[in-house]
Scaffold this active site. Sequence first.
Site, PDB file in Angstrom:
ATOM      1  N   ASP A   1     -20.220 -23.967 -32.057  1.00 17.59           N
ATOM      2  CA  ASP A   1     -19.640 -22.797 -31.396  1.00 17.59           C
ATOM      3  C   ASP A   1     -18.162 -23.011 -31.119  1.00 17.59           C
ATOM      4  O   ASP A   1     -17.720 -24.141 -30.857  1.00 17.59           O
ATOM      5  CB  ASP A   1     -20.355 -22.520 -30.071  1.00 17.59           C
ATOM      6  CG  ASP A   1     -21.789 -22.055 -30.257  1.00 17.59           C
ATOM      7  OD1 ASP A   1     -22.129 -21.627 -31.377  1.00 17.59           O
ATOM      8  OD2 ASP A   1     -22.559 -22.130 -29.282  1.00 17.59           O
ATOM      9  N   LYS A   2     -17.408 -21.937 -31.116  1.00 15.82           N
ATOM     10  CA  LYS A   2     -15.955 -22.010 -30.912  1.00 15.82           C
ATOM     11  C   LYS A   2     -15.594 -22.810 -29.661  1.00 15.82           C
ATOM     12  O   LYS A   2     -14.673 -23.630 -29.687  1.00 15.82           O
ATOM     13  CB  LYS A   2     -15.377 -20.593 -30.817  1.00 15.82           C
ATOM     14  CG  LYS A   2     -13.867 -20.533 -30.614  1.00 15.82           C
ATOM     15  CD  LYS A   2     -13.370 -19.100 -30.582  1.00 15.82           C
ATOM     16  CE  LYS A   2     -11.864 -19.047 -30.363  1.00 15.82           C
ATOM     17  NZ  LYS A   2     -11.357 -17.645 -30.350  1.00 15.82           N
TER      18      LYS A   2
END
Length: 319
Positions: free
Chosen positions: A139-140
């Site tokens: 995830d970012k």
Amino acid sequence: MLARRVTIAPEAAGGRLDKTLAEHLPDLSRGRIQALLAQGLVSRDGAPLADASAKARPGEYQLLIPPPAPADPQPEDIALSILFEDEHLIVVEKPPGMAVHPAPGSETGTLVNALLHHCGASLSGIGGVARPGIVHRIDKETSGVLVAAKSDAAHQGLSKLFATHDIERVYIALVRGAPSPERGTIETRLGRSTHDRKKIAVLKTGGREAITHYRTERTFGGERKALAARVACTLETGRTHQIRVHMASKGSPCLGDPVYGSGPPAGPVREAIAQAGLKRQALHAAVLGFVHPVTGEALRFESPLPADMAQLQANLSAL
């Protein structure tokens, strides 16, 4: 941005919003409209909309269309923390805030942009145009170890390892309270939430199998009941948001998680988060181990907690 307007008459209302808009705007795909909804670029009578599965209501709709982005990701001179590299693959530490590949809202500054600059044109044909070299994602706002392919042989080999779960992946999560029991296996089916298409949820039917093995390594604060805990999560599968959803399902969501937090932590923990400057979910991909798909060498990489999570852990230890 280009503004497109369309009026949905009462007799045309009642179906799914994304499908109805696509029928009225044949030059825009349903997927494109879903992306615009997710970005908050669709409104009805001035009120912003986000749920693609909601029923279309009569009224005037406005869609803001961003200018087209380049079809191919462009190389960008972004510093990389490289743990290992040879002619076939590269292992890096991804910082929080960096998306793995371009997507709406993160068209530049991604790991792919950095890899294209670092590895040169050789990477551009590996694994497709949009995600060259990428075989798994983080995830970012999650930090940690990630491997990317530099050759077709490595891409195929790594993809197979991930498909058969023959890869070691351990994440460290700092969570609210502590899961009970303190260690175990979470096995569910995960898929898009029927209430919020931007969220992943545990499903009774459908979805995909998701398995996380977890172990509470340490608890913080609270004489009778822990206020927070450090949990090691070993992935058997790698679904979108898997650890974040699984920890939340145990009543111990990752601290700082804006999506799956489900309620604030205790006051002392909130203060510890603020003092640490944590602006994201407290989740870090700490260990990545696998057999090199070309050379057969056993590789294992460990990444220490980044500064924000390390400071939060120190703050929690003082509770």
